[in-house]
Enzyme design. Sequence first.
Site, PDB file in Angstrom:
ATOM      1  N   ARG A  31     -89.840 -35.335   0.721  1.00  0.00           N
ATOM      2  CA  ARG A  31     -88.716 -35.015   1.617  1.00  0.00           C
ATOM      3  C   ARG A  31     -88.097 -36.291   2.194  1.00  0.00           C
ATOM      4  NH1 ARG A  31     -87.937 -29.747   2.301  1.00  0.00           N
ATOM      5  NH2 ARG A  31     -86.972 -29.831   4.347  1.00  0.00           N
ATOM      6  N   ARG A  90     -80.457 -38.099  -2.138  1.00  0.00           N
ATOM      7  CA  ARG A  90     -79.238 -37.352  -1.808  1.00  0.00           C
ATOM      8  C   ARG A  90     -78.103 -38.275  -1.392  1.00  0.00           C
ATOM      9  NH1 ARG A  90     -82.505 -32.410   1.009  1.00  0.00           N
ATOM     10  NH2 ARG A  90     -82.461 -30.960  -0.743  1.00  0.00           N
ATOM     11  N   PHE A 116     -74.578 -18.715   3.345  1.00  0.00           N
ATOM     12  CA  PHE A 116     -74.349 -19.468   2.112  1.00  0.00           C
ATOM     13  C   PHE A 116     -75.177 -18.952   0.933  1.00  0.00           C
ATOM     14  CE2 PHE A 116     -77.519 -21.809   4.670  1.00  0.00           C
ATOM     15  CZ  PHE A 116     -78.582 -21.879   3.781  1.00  0.00           C
ATOM     16  N   GLU A 139     -93.798 -22.262  -5.126  1.00  0.00           N
ATOM     17  CA  GLU A 139     -92.668 -22.682  -5.964  1.00  0.00           C
ATOM     18  C   GLU A 139     -93.145 -23.252  -7.301  1.00  0.00           C
ATOM     19  OE1 GLU A 139     -90.395 -25.282  -3.439  1.00  0.00           O
ATOM     20  OE2 GLU A 139     -89.780 -23.640  -2.124  1.00  0.00           O
ATOM     21  N   ASN A 183     -76.418 -30.558  -3.533  1.00  0.00           N
ATOM     22  CA  ASN A 183     -77.120 -31.718  -2.974  1.00  0.00           C
ATOM     23  C   ASN A 183     -78.190 -32.298  -3.901  1.00  0.00           C
ATOM     24  OD1 ASN A 183     -78.960 -29.687  -2.644  1.00  0.00           O
ATOM     25  ND2 ASN A 183     -79.343 -30.037  -0.473  1.00  0.00           N
ATOM     26  N   TYR A 185     -84.867 -18.335  -3.766  1.00  0.00           N
ATOM     27  CA  TYR A 185     -84.291 -18.625  -2.446  1.00  0.00           C
ATOM     28  C   TYR A 185     -84.315 -17.410  -1.518  1.00  0.00           C
ATOM     29  CZ  TYR A 185     -82.659 -23.266  -3.826  1.00  0.00           C
ATOM     30  OH  TYR A 185     -82.598 -24.589  -4.196  1.00  0.00           O
ATOM     31  N   THR A 206     -80.664 -32.687   4.019  1.00  0.00           N
ATOM     32  CA  THR A 206     -79.972 -31.689   3.192  1.00  0.00           C
ATOM     33  C   THR A 206     -78.529 -32.086   2.920  1.00  0.00           C
ATOM     34  OG1 THR A 206     -81.353 -29.967   4.175  1.00  0.00           O
ATOM     35  CG2 THR A 206     -79.353 -29.233   3.065  1.00  0.00           C
ATOM     36  N   LYS A 211     -81.019 -30.334  -9.440  1.00  0.00           N
ATOM     37  CA  LYS A 211     -80.134 -29.167  -9.422  1.00  0.00           C
ATOM     38  C   LYS A 211     -78.987 -29.299 -10.439  1.00  0.00           C
ATOM     39  CE  LYS A 211     -81.134 -27.985  -4.608  1.00  0.00           C
ATOM     40  NZ  LYS A 211     -80.556 -27.599  -3.301  1.00  0.00           N
ATOM     41  N   HIS A 263     -83.945 -30.433  -4.926  1.00  0.00           N
ATOM     42  CA  HIS A 263     -84.707 -29.576  -4.012  1.00  0.00           C
ATOM     43  C   HIS A 263     -86.100 -30.175  -3.828  1.00  0.00           C
ATOM     44  CE1 HIS A 263     -86.613 -25.953  -2.344  1.00  0.00           C
ATOM     45  NE2 HIS A 263     -87.604 -26.207  -3.176  1.00  0.00           N
TER      46      HIS A 263
END
Length: 139
Positions: free
Chosen positions: A87, A104, A59, A128, A114, A51, A93, A11, A117
């Site tokens: 993950r 993270r 948010f 995606e 964070n 998203y 998150t 990100k 993704h």
Amino acid sequence: MPGTRTLTIIKPDAFGAGKAGKIIAHLEGAGFRIVAARVVRLTTAQAEAFYAVHRERPFFRSLTTFMTSGPCMPMILERADAVAALRKTIGATDPAEAEPGTVRKLYAESKERNAIHASDSDENAEREARFFFAEADTI
Ligand code: CMP
């Protein structure tokens, strides 16, 4: 790509802070192979589309503003049990809740900023991946 591929994005917080190299090394160390990669600055329309599932969340506006604030780096990654493995590798998150040694925990600033993704299902990984890459872009 059932089971073996997933979509990640380094990100804008992490990419802009020059952490892409360390994060890629971390992912490769966890057994992932990069099969597609690019650097892109999302438009607001693209961030809202990516998203869309979060459109009703409080948010959402902040998230799309953040995701369009600078370049990011989407990649398709390959590994056995790719979605679950990625993950686990990136952690929760919120970096405050992420396990030690996760991407993270090491590199994220906050629950929103964070660092990375990861797709949450094989179905979303496919969707995606196609959002960012054509079939011809993958090896
Ligand atoms: P990601 O895995 O890309 O999926 C949705 C993103 O929304 C998430 O990472 C965070 O960046 C962001 N997000 C999720 N929950 C919150 C929250 N409570 N407050 C702010 N941002 C959030």
